[in-house]
Motif scaffolding. Structure first.
Motif, PDB file in Angstrom:
ATOM      1  N   PRO A 159       9.784  74.226  60.027  1.00  0.00           N
ATOM      2  CA  PRO A 159       9.073  74.769  58.853  1.00  0.00           C
ATOM      3  C   PRO A 159       9.532  74.114  57.562  1.00  0.00           C
ATOM      4  CG  PRO A 159      10.756  76.304  59.572  1.00  0.00           C
ATOM      5  CD  PRO A 159      10.728  75.217  60.611  1.00  0.00           C
ATOM      6  N   ILE A 160       8.595  73.985  56.637  1.00  0.00           N
ATOM      7  CA  ILE A 160       8.913  73.518  55.286  1.00  0.00           C
ATOM      8  C   ILE A 160       9.275  74.727  54.439  1.00  0.00           C
ATOM      9  CG2 ILE A 160       8.001  72.395  53.218  1.00  0.00           C
ATOM     10  CD1 ILE A 160       6.065  70.878  55.030  1.00  0.00           C
ATOM     11  N   ILE A 161      10.399  74.651  53.740  1.00  0.00           N
ATOM     12  CA  ILE A 161      10.840  75.746  52.863  1.00  0.00           C
ATOM     13  C   ILE A 161      11.108  75.173  51.464  1.00  0.00           C
ATOM     14  CG2 ILE A 161      12.545  77.558  52.497  1.00  0.00           C
ATOM     15  CD1 ILE A 161      13.205  77.422  55.458  1.00  0.00           C
ATOM     16  N   PRO A 162      10.379  75.623  50.459  1.00  0.00           N
ATOM     17  CA  PRO A 162       9.237  76.548  50.492  1.00  0.00           C
ATOM     18  C   PRO A 162       7.968  75.822  50.923  1.00  0.00           C
ATOM     19  CG  PRO A 162       9.654  75.846  48.250  1.00  0.00           C
ATOM     20  CD  PRO A 162      10.732  75.221  49.088  1.00  0.00           C
ATOM     21  N   CYS A 163       7.134  76.540  51.658  1.00  0.00           N
ATOM     22  CA  CYS A 163       5.924  75.930  52.198  1.00  0.00           C
ATOM     23  C   CYS A 163       4.737  76.198  51.275  1.00  0.00           C
ATOM     24  CB  CYS A 163       5.640  76.476  53.600  1.00  0.00           C
ATOM     25  SG  CYS A 163       5.164  78.224  53.632  1.00  0.00           S
ATOM     26  N   GLY A 164       3.647  75.488  51.540  1.00  0.00           N
ATOM     27  CA  GLY A 164       2.414  75.735  50.793  1.00  0.00           C
ATOM     28  C   GLY A 164       2.139  74.706  49.711  1.00  0.00           C
ATOM     29  N   ASN A 173      -0.011  80.772  56.255  1.00  0.00           N
ATOM     30  CA  ASN A 173      -0.956  80.535  55.158  1.00  0.00           C
ATOM     31  C   ASN A 173      -0.682  79.246  54.395  1.00  0.00           C
ATOM     32  OD1 ASN A 173      -2.250  83.028  55.654  1.00  0.00           O
ATOM     33  ND2 ASN A 173      -0.767  84.117  54.380  1.00  0.00           N
ATOM     34  N   CYS A 174       0.240  78.433  54.884  1.00  0.00           N
ATOM     35  CA  CYS A 174       0.738  77.313  54.089  1.00  0.00           C
ATOM     36  C   CYS A 174       0.101  75.965  54.398  1.00  0.00           C
ATOM     37  CB  CYS A 174       2.252  77.191  54.265  1.00  0.00           C
ATOM     38  SG  CYS A 174       3.179  78.581  53.581  1.00  0.00           S
ATOM     39  N   ALA A 175      -0.745  75.893  55.416  1.00  0.00           N
ATOM     40  CA  ALA A 175      -1.348  74.609  55.784  1.00  0.00           C
ATOM     41  C   ALA A 175      -2.066  73.986  54.583  1.00  0.00           C
ATOM     42  CB  ALA A 175      -2.323  74.807  56.936  1.00  0.00           C
ATOM     43  N   PRO A 176      -1.975  72.675  54.399  1.00  0.00           N
ATOM     44  CA  PRO A 176      -1.392  71.674  55.298  1.00  0.00           C
ATOM     45  C   PRO A 176       0.101  71.422  55.097  1.00  0.00           C
ATOM     46  CG  PRO A 176      -2.473  70.582  53.483  1.00  0.00           C
ATOM     47  CD  PRO A 176      -2.685  72.049  53.268  1.00  0.00           C
ATOM     48  N   GLU A 177       0.735  72.112  54.164  1.00  0.00           N
ATOM     49  CA  GLU A 177       2.162  71.923  53.908  1.00  0.00           C
ATOM     50  C   GLU A 177       2.951  73.060  54.550  1.00  0.00           C
ATOM     51  OE1 GLU A 177       3.685  69.292  52.501  1.00  0.00           O
ATOM     52  OE2 GLU A 177       1.701  68.372  52.494  1.00  0.00           O
ATOM     53  N   ALA A 178       2.857  73.166  55.877  1.00  0.00           N
ATOM     54  CA  ALA A 178       3.505  74.256  56.601  1.00  0.00           C
ATOM     55  C   ALA A 178       4.715  73.782  57.388  1.00  0.00           C
ATOM     56  CB  ALA A 178       2.500  74.934  57.539  1.00  0.00           C
ATOM     57  N   VAL A 179       4.579  72.711  58.129  1.00  0.00           N
ATOM     58  CA  VAL A 179       5.665  72.231  58.985  1.00  0.00           C
ATOM     59  C   VAL A 179       5.734  70.710  58.924  1.00  0.00           C
ATOM     60  CG1 VAL A 179       5.534  74.184  60.576  1.00  0.00           C
ATOM     61  CG2 VAL A 179       4.143  72.157  61.004  1.00  0.00           C
ATOM     62  N   GLY A 201      14.715  84.639  47.472  1.00  0.00           N
ATOM     63  CA  GLY A 201      15.970  85.055  48.080  1.00  0.00           C
ATOM     64  C   GLY A 201      17.162  84.191  47.697  1.00  0.00           C
ATOM     65  N   SER A 202      18.300  84.838  47.543  1.00  0.00           N
ATOM     66  CA  SER A 202      19.545  84.116  47.270  1.00  0.00           C
ATOM     67  C   SER A 202      20.118  83.484  48.537  1.00  0.00           C
ATOM     68  CB  SER A 202      20.574  85.074  46.654  1.00  0.00           C
ATOM     69  OG  SER A 202      20.836  86.162  47.529  1.00  0.00           O
ATOM     70  N   ASP A 203      19.536  83.814  49.696  1.00  0.00           N
ATOM     71  CA  ASP A 203      19.982  83.230  50.966  1.00  0.00           C
ATOM     72  C   ASP A 203      18.963  82.247  51.536  1.00  0.00           C
ATOM     73  OD1 ASP A 203      18.018  85.064  51.532  1.00  0.00           O
ATOM     74  OD2 ASP A 203      19.060  86.002  53.222  1.00  0.00           O
ATOM     75  N   VAL A 204      17.968  81.882  50.725  1.00  0.00           N
ATOM     76  CA  VAL A 204      16.929  80.948  51.157  1.00  0.00           C
ATOM     77  C   VAL A 204      17.135  79.614  50.437  1.00  0.00           C
ATOM     78  CG1 VAL A 204      14.459  80.553  51.401  1.00  0.00           C
ATOM     79  CG2 VAL A 204      15.344  82.890  51.443  1.00  0.00           C
ATOM     80  N   TYR A 205      17.249  78.543  51.220  1.00  0.00           N
ATOM     81  CA  TYR A 205      17.497  77.213  50.662  1.00  0.00           C
ATOM     82  C   TYR A 205      16.364  76.267  51.054  1.00  0.00           C
ATOM     83  CZ  TYR A 205      22.272  78.739  49.649  1.00  0.00           C
ATOM     84  OH  TYR A 205      23.365  79.408  49.159  1.00  0.00           O
ATOM     85  N   PRO A 206      16.040  75.315  50.183  1.00  0.00           N
ATOM     86  CA  PRO A 206      14.991  74.351  50.519  1.00  0.00           C
ATOM     87  C   PRO A 206      15.332  73.576  51.793  1.00  0.00           C
ATOM     88  CG  PRO A 206      15.531  74.238  48.187  1.00  0.00           C
ATOM     89  CD  PRO A 206      16.563  75.119  48.822  1.00  0.00           C
ATOM     90  N   LYS A 207      14.317  73.333  52.604  1.00  0.00           N
ATOM     91  CA  LYS A 207      14.507  72.602  53.851  1.00  0.00           C
ATOM     92  C   LYS A 207      13.218  71.853  54.186  1.00  0.00           C
ATOM     93  CE  LYS A 207      16.632  74.867  57.022  1.00  0.00           C
ATOM     94  NZ  LYS A 207      16.890  75.842  58.130  1.00  0.00           N
ATOM     95  N   ASN A 208      13.344  70.597  54.483  1.00  0.00           N
ATOM     96  CA  ASN A 208      12.200  69.734  54.831  1.00  0.00           C
ATOM     97  C   ASN A 208      11.176  69.648  53.706  1.00  0.00           C
ATOM     98  OD1 ASN A 208      13.233  69.419  57.539  1.00  0.00           O
ATOM     99  ND2 ASN A 208      12.399  71.457  58.002  1.00  0.00           N
ATOM    100  N   PHE A 209      11.603  69.891  52.492  1.00  0.00           N
ATOM    101  CA  PHE A 209      10.678  69.928  51.356  1.00  0.00           C
ATOM    102  C   PHE A 209      10.387  68.508  50.867  1.00  0.00           C
ATOM    103  CE2 PHE A 209       9.686  70.646  46.788  1.00  0.00           C
ATOM    104  CZ  PHE A 209       8.579  71.447  46.961  1.00  0.00           C
ATOM    105  N   GLN A 210       9.110  68.215  50.627  1.00  0.00           N
ATOM    106  CA  GLN A 210       8.648  66.895  50.190  1.00  0.00           C
ATOM    107  C   GLN A 210       9.123  65.793  51.146  1.00  0.00           C
ATOM    108  OE1 GLN A 210       6.412  67.110  48.141  1.00  0.00           O
ATOM    109  NE2 GLN A 210       6.885  68.049  46.189  1.00  0.00           N
ATOM    110  N   SER A 211       9.141  66.082  52.426  1.00  0.00           N
ATOM    111  CA  SER A 211       9.576  65.094  53.416  1.00  0.00           C
ATOM    112  C   SER A 211       8.427  64.558  54.250  1.00  0.00           C
ATOM    113  CB  SER A 211      10.635  65.713  54.347  1.00  0.00           C
ATOM    114  OG  SER A 211      10.126  66.850  55.021  1.00  0.00           O
TER     115      SER A 211
END
Length: 231
Positions: A41-46, A30-36, A84-94
């Motif tokens: 995957p972008i975390i957090p996406c959307g 559901n995150c397009a266009p900010e999905a991958v 989540g405490s085990d979820v970290y940002p990844k590929n965000f604003q890249s």
């Protein structure tokens, strides 16, 4: 702030499963266009996370800086159950187009309080978001100097931004909408219950005792509920 946060496509552009658990980091449907980015995957996406507010403020009184605390600005239930405490940002604003603020990739989402506050979308286009708390006493008519770094672009959709300094209590900050809504609904219930009772007195209808008792009980129950709404 006057923004696009109530648009349907914008509000749906998120992944709650991804926010909660690292096992669902690939859930970006559901995150397009900010999905991958590429195949990652972008975390957090959307779009909601992508448009994270990034203006900054510095406050001072008599040239002495005022500290702005981020403690308890996010709902505890959101931090414990939605991020989540085990979820970290990844590929965000890249990607090629940067939407808003960056996130520290070394801090889990459950501690990214600015993100948590921003991700709780508003029902109306004009809304307030808690930036922080000044936890020192200020005197009446005291002059506060504010330095604003204007990063967040609202001009493209003719939005407006305002900085509001307010005093909160144990029941929260000022919210005229809820007070007006409660008074309106309570007044309507009171009017309807009084009208039903008046009609019953002026034009009574004679039924069997059981039906009559039920009608009277229902009228009094409705009147009691409406009185509770007005409190």
């Amino acid at each position: 702030m006057n923004s696009i946060a109530s648009l349907y496509k914008y509000v749906k552009s998120r992944s709650d499963k991804q926010l909660r658990s690292k096992d669902s980091q690939g859930d970006t449907a559901n995150c397009a266009p900010e999905a991958v980015v590429g195949n990652a995957p972008i975390i957090p996406c959307g779009l909601i996370a992508w448009s994270l507010f990034n203006d900054t403020y510095r406050f001072s009184v008599n040239e002495k800086p005022l500290e702005v605390s981020k403690k308890d600005i996010a709902w505890k239930s959101d931090q414990e159950h939605k991020f989540g405490s085990d979820v970290y940002p990844k590929n965000f604003q890249s990607g090629s187009l940067i939407g808003g603020a960056q996130l520290n990739s070394g801090i889990p989402l459950s501690e990214q309080v600015d993100l948590i506050v921003w991700m709780r979308t508003a029902a109306l286009p004009s809304f307030r978001k808690l930036f922080g708390k000044i936890e020192v006493d200020l005197e009446a008519d005291q002059k506060i100097s504010v330095v604003i770094q204007n990063n967040y672009n609202t001009y493209s959709f003719r939005g407006q931004k305002k900085l509001v300094l307010s005093t909160t209590s144990w029941i929260g900050g000022k919210n005229d909408f809820l007070g007006i809504a409660y008074l309106t609904v309570g007044g309507l219930c009171l009017f309807l219950s009084a009208s039903f009772i008046l009609v019953y007195i002026l034009k009574p209808r004679y039924f069997k005792q059981s039906i009559l008792s039920f009608t009277v009980l229902f009228a009094f129950a409705l009147f009691s509920i409406c009185m509770q709404c007005t409190q």
